[in-house]
Design an enzyme around this catalytic site. Structure first.
Site, short mmCIF file in Angstrom:
data_model
loop_
_atom_site.label_atom_id
_atom_site.label_comp_id
_atom_site.label_asym_id
_atom_site.label_seq_id
_atom_site.Cartn_x
_atom_site.Cartn_y
_atom_site.Cartn_z
N GLY A 225 0.81 -1.21 0.00
CA GLY A 225 0.00 0.00 0.00
C GLY A 225 0.84 1.25 0.00
O GLY A 225 2.03 1.23 -0.38
N ASP A 252 4.66 6.75 -10.56
CA ASP A 252 4.39 8.02 -11.21
C ASP A 252 2.88 8.25 -11.33
O ASP A 252 2.39 9.36 -11.13
CB ASP A 252 5.02 8.04 -12.61
CG ASP A 252 6.48 7.62 -12.58
OD1 ASP A 252 7.16 7.93 -11.59
OD2 ASP A 252 6.93 6.98 -13.55
#
Length: 315
Positions: A225, A252
């Site tokens: 996570g 990204d």
């Protein structure tokens, strides 16, 4: 509008292969070519979400021209800085289980004049930007302090800046107080000089980066996570992922999701996780569009699971 700065962009060629066998002739089952570089990927994800974005980057040679054309085809405004060297090309090989092997070229060496031109382009094109995202490694010719100089310049103009880099470039930039830094687990461990075995270790490391100057730390912890540590405390979120196809550019995409949702607080964290989870299920370095997102798969915990052992320990 989100302006991105990618000092060392690339053309990314991705091949999907049955298995990676050293010394063999391999036949790809699929292949694609995408614009590459961390900031470039942020712009691609922002544009796919329907937001305005401007990509500032050095471009050189035929590869640079092709990169500019690919970005324009995706609806991204490009502010290219001409350089004498050739924009690099990177190669990725992805196996069916998601295992990724990358070969990254060094890229061109920028001159002092080209370095100044890149900074000046950011200065002149940043008016009206909600966020400026500076991402990726620095090319040869730029000192580790280059990002710190850019952060200071952006703050003098009154803009907010998110920084996604690592090593000496990250360390040097922290003193300039970037608003957000986005390391992955390995980069976070490297920045604090100690291993990370649990989510709690990552929390402590992120707190250390804030003490060194980061306003907020958005840390990608791989399949476990993402962690957000800021002035309001610590929050953690994760997502269910059915199949991992490629993790190229997933971090990204996460940063794009975070900034597109405002770049502050739990809503932005949930958006970051949704974008990252969507990205790993796409081929190559494809960036997710809104139709690829599954917000219902995102779980934002009431508490941070500090005792959770990382599936991929860092450091």
């Amino acid at each position: 509008m989100i302006l991105t700065v990618t000092p060392n962009p690339s053309l990314d060629r991705t091949y999907e292969i049955p298995t990676l066998e050293r010394g063999a002739v391999l036949r790809a089952t699929a292949d694609r070519i995408d614009p590459g570089g961390k900031g470039v990927n942020v712009s691609r994800a922002v544009a796919a979400a329907g937001h305005r974005t401007l990509a500032v980057l050095p471009l050189g040679g035929p590869a640079g021209a092709a990169l500019g054309d690919l970005l324009a085809a995706e609806g991204i405004e490009v502010a290219g800085v001409p350089v004498a060297g050739q924009t690099r090309s990177n190669i990725s090989a992805v196996e069916p289980d998601g295992t990724l092997t990358k070969i990254n070229a060094a890229g061109p060496e920028l001159s002092a004049d080209e370095s100044r031109a890149l900074l000046e382009t950011v200065r002149t094109r940043s008016a009206g930007a909600d966020w400026i995202a500076c991402c990726g490694s620095l090319p040869r010719g730029l000192a580790p302090s280059w990002y710190a100089e850019l952060v200071a310049q952006v703050h003098q103009a009154g803009a907010r800046i998110a920084l996604d880099t690592s090593g000496p470039s990250l360390t040097a930039a922290l003193a300039a107080r970037p608003d957000v830094v986005k390391p992955n687990a390995e980069e976070l461990a490297q920045a604090v000089g100690r291993p990370l075995r649990t989510v709690g270790d990552a929390v402590e490391a992120a707190r250390d980066l804030r003490k060194l100057g980061a306003g907020a730390v958005l840390a990608s912890l791989g399949a476990d996570g993402q962690l957000l540590v800021d002035a309001d405390g610590e929050r953690f979120a994760s997502a269910r992922v059915a199949t991992v196809r490629s993790n190229v550019g997933a971090g990204d995409a996460s940063l794009a999701g975070f900034l597109a949702a405002g770049g502050v607080g739990v809503r932005a964290l949930a958006s970051a996780v949704a974008y990252g989870a969507a990205a790993v299920q796409l081929p190559g370095s494809a960036m997710p569009a809104p139709m690829d997102l599954d917000p219902s798969a995102v779980l934002v915990g009431d508490t941070v699971p500090v005792g959770l052992e990382l599936r991929e320990p860092a450091g």
